[in-house]
Write a protein that holds these residues in place. Structure first.
Motif, PDB file in Angstrom:
ATOM      1  N   LEU A  90       6.207  -1.435  10.324  1.00 49.28           N
ATOM      2  CA  LEU A  90       6.872  -1.901   9.108  1.00 49.28           C
ATOM      3  C   LEU A  90       8.383  -1.692   9.214  1.00 49.28           C
ATOM      4  O   LEU A  90       8.852  -0.814   9.939  1.00 49.28           O
ATOM      5  N   LEU A  91       9.101  -2.525   8.506  1.00 49.60           N
ATOM      6  CA  LEU A  91      10.536  -2.291   8.382  1.00 49.60           C
ATOM      7  C   LEU A  91      10.705  -1.196   7.344  1.00 49.60           C
ATOM      8  O   LEU A  91      10.302  -1.363   6.190  1.00 49.60           O
ATOM      9  N   PRO A  92      11.270  -0.061   7.737  1.00 55.48           N
ATOM     10  CA  PRO A  92      11.263   1.113   6.860  1.00 55.48           C
ATOM     11  C   PRO A  92      12.017   0.893   5.549  1.00 55.48           C
ATOM     12  O   PRO A  92      11.718   1.532   4.553  1.00 55.48           O
ATOM     13  N   TYR A  93      12.977  -0.023   5.564  1.00 51.43           N
ATOM     14  CA  TYR A  93      13.807  -0.196   4.369  1.00 51.43           C
ATOM     15  C   TYR A  93      13.251  -1.231   3.397  1.00 51.43           C
ATOM     16  O   TYR A  93      13.829  -1.468   2.350  1.00 51.43           O
ATOM     17  N   LEU A  94      12.151  -1.868   3.780  1.00 48.96           N
ATOM     18  CA  LEU A  94      11.518  -2.798   2.833  1.00 48.96           C
ATOM     19  C   LEU A  94      10.336  -2.096   2.175  1.00 48.96           C
ATOM     20  O   LEU A  94       9.730  -1.194   2.753  1.00 48.96           O
ATOM     21  N   GLU A 141       7.386  -6.381   0.170  1.00 48.29           N
ATOM     22  CA  GLU A 141       8.308  -7.139   1.020  1.00 48.29           C
ATOM     23  C   GLU A 141       7.832  -7.162   2.470  1.00 48.29           C
ATOM     24  O   GLU A 141       7.927  -8.185   3.150  1.00 48.29           O
ATOM     25  N   MET A 192       8.908   3.617   4.305  1.00 47.24           N
ATOM     26  CA  MET A 192       9.134   4.914   4.950  1.00 47.24           C
ATOM     27  C   MET A 192       8.517   6.072   4.173  1.00 47.24           C
ATOM     28  O   MET A 192       8.428   7.174   4.689  1.00 47.24           O
TER      29      MET A 192
END
Lengths: 407, 221
Positions: free
Chosen positions: B90-94, B98, B139
């Protein structure tokens, strides 16, 4: 899409991003600030004296005359006979003339002996007269007029008594008390640091000094002021012409004046010449601020590289979802573009605030002019080009790692 | 639906992949067993069209990958694949929502299979027995939760092929089992083809086809 991802990604690394923006902003402040101040300073400097057609002194160097009579630095000039002054001021072409005598000092400040006409004719910044903060032009024989820095530094007020010294020496004219008759407003010209007295008063107190020794002439100050004393010699003069078309004729006439070795200096010309001597200083400043900008770009790059490893995973994720290599590339370019854009906007705001609060005596502009905008665009282009480096790196990673990052 | 023939991949003149023939049928659940360093990752990159074979042809859903331009290949991957890695999916900031919907951002095909994004995500997470707030940043999730979100992202838009590369290696044995169960259930309900790669043979019990990767890949590394 790109923007949203970049925005979220930046939000996740606020501190690093803001630091990069800030370092770009600082370099913008320096680069534009120095450029703007230098530019303003230049135009002000070239207008240190204006509306005066000619400065006359006895020397062969025009810069030397300018330095001695206007800037009050230099080793002094030969004297000009007062009779020559009287004769020249009666030339048909001359509209006004002001005699100037320099060489005395008062507590470290240079003293200029002249007459009341000086404050009527001396102009700077294309036609501004020297204005009085307090008091006014010479009234009394023993009046002195102080530049704003002199009054401030020595804590003198209107009406205070002062004792001038002889030449540059420590001999103080103890018996002759002068009175502060006027204090000038700040003009950001050499006049801020000058003490003005009347030529005849200067001559009078010097009568008591012969060959460097004080000779008590047993005359009261009152009596002295009524004696009609004419100076024998002065340092130079300022001239205004009736018709400035005649400037070359008059210049020629003065340069070939039969009595003495005189030189007529056209202020604008001499000022430009003098400025050229100092302009390498400006180049150095611009060079330094350019280096600061390069430093800011490196800060940006290093912050982007430091997150590149972390980014490799993100790149792999995006690639697996079908993101093109182009998109990965744009993500990086976008980020550095935003850093520089942010830095430029923030830097300009910072600079305006700085200009506002610094309260320069010169009028420094708040907004960038065309040349500065060109500079900003160039900075922007350099930054975007620089961002290509981490973008290329990320592109390589995305090909090499594929979906599986071995970190 | 997946047809690989006489496919070789060389890196620095060294043959890493050498597959004579491999056919995978639609809806098949393939377990690919292989040690690390056996070329599995390279194989998956070939399968996804991120790497190109040096010689040979990979045909997927009737399309020869080699015939596609890079951007069309990217689009092809976006439309037809769902991918789960062993971790850092995963994209940690989404946030959760998202991250999952990101799969549809690159694919109109996937988007067209989703009527209501939020409902679809909620029902997927429900089926995967994960109850987290959709606005939780990735995250802040545990590894087990992240892996399930990754499954949801792989499944959304009903792609034809699901590729899972050691998806359970970061999970403990209890979670492993339930993870496999849920993955299977969802893959079956969508009728996707599953290609599951792992070194852990104990996971292979539910698969209808089990291959040893070293049997397929003739290269001896």
């Amino acid at each position: 899409m790109i923007f949203n991802l970049t925005y979220k990604s930046i939000l996740n690394r606020k501190t690093a991003f803001l630091l990069s923006v800030f370092s770009v902003a600082i370099s913008v402040v320096l680069l534009l600030g120095i450029e703007r101040i230098v530019k303003t300073g230049k135009s002000h400097f070239l207008n240190t004296i204006s509306e005066t057609d000619m400065i006359v002194g006895s020397s062969n160097g025009s810069i030397e005359i300018l330095l001695n009579l206007i800037f009050h630095i230099g080793d002094g000039l030969n004297e000009v006979e007062y009779s020559s002054y009287e004769e020249i001021s009666k030339f048909d072409e001359i509209e006004w003339s002001v005699p100037i005598s320099v060489g005395d000092s008062f507590k470290g400040f240079d003293v200029v002996s002249t007459n009341a006409d000086f404050f009527i004719h001396y102009q700077y910044s294309s036609g501004k007269l020297l204005e009085f903060e307090e008091g006014d032009n010479f009234n009394d024989f023993y009046d002195v007029i102080l530049g704003v820095h002199v009054a401030k530094k020595l804590g003198l007020k209107l009406g205070d008594k002062v004792h001038l010294s002889h030449g540059n020496s420590q001999h103080v004219h103890k018996n002759r008390a002068f009175k502060v008759g006027g204090i000038l407003k700040k003009s950001a010209t050499p006049n801020d640091d000058l003490v003005f007295m009347q030529l005849k008063a200067g001559e009078a107190i010097h009568m008591e000094w012969q060959s460097g020794y004080f000779v008590d002439m047993q005359i009261s100050s009152e009596e002295l002021s009524h004696m009609n004393i004419q100076p024998k010699q002065i340092s130079g003069m300022l001239l205004g012409l009736k018709n400035s078309m005649q400037i070359l004729e008059v210049e020629d006439k003065i340069n070939h004046y039969r009595g003495e070795n005189l030189k007529a200096v056209i202020p604008a010309k001499a000022l430009t010449k003098l400025y050229k001597l100092m302009s390498s200083f400006q180049d150095v400043l611009m060079f330094i601020s350019g280096m600061v900008f390069v430093g800011a770009i490196f800060t940006m790059l290093s912050s982007m590289f430091s997150t590149l490893n972390e980014k490799r995973r993100e790149i792999a994720i995006l690639r697996s979802l079908g993101a093109s290599v182009k998109l990965i590339f744009s993500l990086f370019a976008m980020e550095s573009f935003l850093i520089v854009l942010g830095g430029i906007v923030f830097g300009n705001i910072l600079l305006s605030v700085f200009v506002f609060y610094a309260n320069f005596s010169l009028h420094v502009s708040y907004l960038p002019d065309f040349y500065e905008i060109v500079m900003l665009v160039v900075m922007m282009a350099i930054a975007v080009l620089a961002s290509v480096i981490p973008a290329i790196k990320s592109y390589r990673y995305s090909l090499q790692d594929g979906l599986m990052v071995k970190v | 639906m997946i047809n690989i023939s006489a496919c070789q991949f060389k890196y620095d003149k060294e043959i890493i992949i050498d597959i004579n023939s491999l056919k995978i049928k639609e809806g098949e659940h393939l377990f690919l067993h292989g040690k690390s360093g056996s070329g599995k990752s390279t194989f998956l990159n070939l399968l996804c069209g991120i790497l190109e074979p040096t010689t040979g042809e990979i045909e997927i859903l009737g399309t020869k990958l080699g015939s596609l331009s890079n951007s069309v290949k990217d689009r092809f991957r976006a439309d037809n694949y769902g991918t789960i890695f062993q971790q850092f999916n995963l994209l940690p900031y989404l946030n959760v929502e998202e991250n999952i919907s990101l799969a549809c951002k690159f694919s109109e095909v996937k988007t067209s299979h989703v009527k209501n994004m939020k409902e679809e995500i909620e029902s997927l997470l429900d089926a995967l027995e994960l109850s987290v707030d959709l606005s939780t940043p990735a995250m802040n999730l545990s590894v087990g939760e992240q892996q399930r979100v990754a499954v949801a992202r792989a499944l959304i838009g009903k792609p034809k092929i699901i590729i899972a590369d050691e998806p359970t290696s970061a999970l403990d044995s209890d979670t492993k089992e339930s993870f496999m169960k849920l993955l299977f259930k969802q893959v079956e309900s969508q009728n996707s083809t599953l290609i599951f790669v792992s070194h852990d043979k104990s996971l292979s019990s539910n698969f209808n086809t089990v291959y040893d990767f070293s049997d397929i890949n003739k290269t001896q590394i």
